[in-house]
Write an enzyme that holds these catalytic residues in place. Structure first.
Site, PDB file in Angstrom:
ATOM      1  CE  LYS A   9       2.927  -2.558   5.932  1.00 45.79           C
ATOM      2  NZ  LYS A   9       3.736  -2.334   7.164  1.00 45.79           N
ATOM      3  CE1 TYR A  49       7.575   0.153   4.180  1.00 44.45           C
ATOM      4  CE2 TYR A  49       7.271  -1.838   2.871  1.00 44.45           C
ATOM      5  CZ  TYR A  49       6.798  -0.917   3.792  1.00 44.45           C
ATOM      6  OH  TYR A  49       5.537  -1.073   4.333  1.00 44.45           O
ATOM      7  CG  ASN A 112       2.937  -2.599  10.816  1.00 41.23           C
ATOM      8  OD1 ASN A 112       2.931  -3.056   9.670  1.00 41.23           O
ATOM      9  ND2 ASN A 112       3.682  -1.565  11.163  1.00 41.23           N
ATOM     10  CG  HIS A 115       2.665   1.903   3.705  1.00 34.99           C
ATOM     11  ND1 HIS A 115       3.849   2.274   4.306  1.00 34.99           N
ATOM     12  CD2 HIS A 115       2.449   2.789   2.695  1.00 34.99           C
ATOM     13  CE1 HIS A 115       4.335   3.347   3.671  1.00 34.99           C
ATOM     14  NE2 HIS A 115       3.501   3.674   2.686  1.00 34.99           N
ATOM     15  CD  GLU A 126       5.251   5.801   0.506  1.00 34.97           C
ATOM     16  OE1 GLU A 126       4.031   5.699   0.786  1.00 34.97           O
ATOM     17  OE2 GLU A 126       6.145   5.874   1.370  1.00 34.97           O
TER      18      GLU A 126
HETATM   19  P1  IDP Z   1       5.334   3.010   9.187  1.00 36.60           P
HETATM   20  O1  IDP Z   1       4.835   1.812   8.413  1.00 36.60           O
HETATM   21  O2  IDP Z   1       4.439   3.295  10.357  1.00 36.60           O
HETATM   22  O3  IDP Z   1       5.593   4.220   8.328  1.00 36.60           O
HETATM   23  P2  IDP Z   1       8.243   2.678   9.345  1.00 36.60           P
HETATM   24  O4  IDP Z   1       9.099   3.033  10.521  1.00 36.60           O
HETATM   25  O5  IDP Z   1       8.357   3.520   8.115  1.00 36.60           O
HETATM   26  O6  IDP Z   1       6.730   2.592   9.870  1.00 36.60           O
HETATM   27  O7  IDP Z   1       8.585   1.168   8.978  1.00 36.60           O
HETATM   28  C1  IDP Z   1       8.065   0.592   7.803  1.00 36.60           C
HETATM   29  C2  IDP Z   1       7.581  -0.796   8.113  1.00 36.60           C
HETATM   30  O8  IDP Z   1       8.720  -1.611   8.442  1.00 36.60           O
HETATM   31  C3  IDP Z   1       6.668  -0.925   9.341  1.00 36.60           C
HETATM   32  O9  IDP Z   1       5.323  -0.653   9.067  1.00 36.60           O
HETATM   33  C4  IDP Z   1       6.877  -2.368   9.717  1.00 36.60           C
HETATM   34  O10 IDP Z   1       6.129  -3.244   8.865  1.00 36.60           O
HETATM   35  C5  IDP Z   1       8.371  -2.565   9.416  1.00 36.60           C
HETATM   36  N1  IDP Z   1       9.204  -2.338  10.587  1.00 36.60           N
HETATM   37  C6  IDP Z   1       9.583  -1.162  11.123  1.00 36.60           C
HETATM   38  N2  IDP Z   1      10.349  -1.332  12.221  1.00 36.60           N
HETATM   39  C7  IDP Z   1      10.457  -2.670  12.392  1.00 36.60           C
HETATM   40  C8  IDP Z   1      11.112  -3.495  13.362  1.00 36.60           C
HETATM   41  O11 IDP Z   1      11.762  -3.023  14.303  1.00 36.60           O
HETATM   42  N3  IDP Z   1      10.989  -4.847  13.204  1.00 36.60           N
HETATM   43  C9  IDP Z   1      10.273  -5.389  12.180  1.00 36.60           C
HETATM   44  N4  IDP Z   1       9.649  -4.662  11.252  1.00 36.60           N
HETATM   45  C10 IDP Z   1       9.722  -3.321  11.351  1.00 36.60           C
HETATM   46 MG    MG Z   2       7.074   4.684   6.968  1.00 35.74          MG
END
Ligand code: IDP
Ligand code: MG
Length: 149
Positions: A9, A49, A112, A115, A126
């Site tokens: 990212k 997303y 974070n 992905h 994807e």
């Molecule tokens: P993942 O990336 O581990 O699959 P997902 O739940 O699919 O996690 O969420 C996609 C992305 O959305 C996360 O990696 C993060 O960047 C963002 N995200 C998820 N939950 C939150 C939140 O509560 N606040 C801000 N960003 C979030």
């Molecule tokens: Mg995800």
């Protein structure tokens, strides 16, 4: 062999972590079959997303992943989908174990840094969003005979 979609990212690119992340993928024994650096198009990011489109963080998530260059990859290996998820660590870096990418380099969910697809269906979807078939390279690596019995 299983394939998964991985994105380094924009925060990881800005923080100089491209090499660190690719190092972990390569040394595990996973094979990079496609790779591109670009600023992700907003409509592509929204499609990627789409499962989160109703979530309160959706708009900021789209802003985040389109805010600068990111690196997209197709990564292949036996059980590549679950292996890549464990290499990345938990979504919220607070819960990500040391030794995982998020555990070692990130502090909050909204930044974070990586992905990876979470299922076979997600991986297929994807990969097809981000790559044409012709961009995915079929080749043999010399270590394959030593990675798989
Ligand atoms: P993942 O990336 O581990 O699959 P997902 O739940 O699919 O996690 O969420 C996609 C992305 O959305 C996360 O990696 C993060 O960047 C963002 N995200 C998820 N939950 C939150 C939140 O509560 N606040 C801000 N960003 C979030
Ligand atoms: Mg995800």
């Amino acid at each position: 062999m299983e394939q998964t979609y991985v994105m380094i990212k924009p925060d990881a690119v800005q923080r100089g972590l491209i090499g660190e992340i690719i190092l972990r993928i390569e040394r595990k024994g996973l094979k990079i079959k496609a790779m591109r650096m670009n600023v992700m198009d907003k409509t592509i990011a929204m499609e990627h997303y789409s499962e989160h489109s109703e979530k309160p963080f959706f708009n900021s998530l789209i802003e985040y992943v389109t805010s600068g260059p990111s690196v997209s990859m197709v990564v292949e290996g036996k059980n590549a989908i679950s292996i890549m998820r464990s290499i990345n660590g938990a979504t919220n870096p607070v819960n990500a174990l040391p030794g995982t990418i998020r555990g070692d380099f990130a502090v909050e969910t909204g930044r974070n840094i990586v992905h990876a697809s979470d299922s076979l269906e997600a991986a297929k979807r994807e990969i097809s969003i981000h790559f044409k078939n012709s961009e995915i390279i079929e080749y043999k690596k010399v270590d394959e005979a030593w990675l798989y019995e």
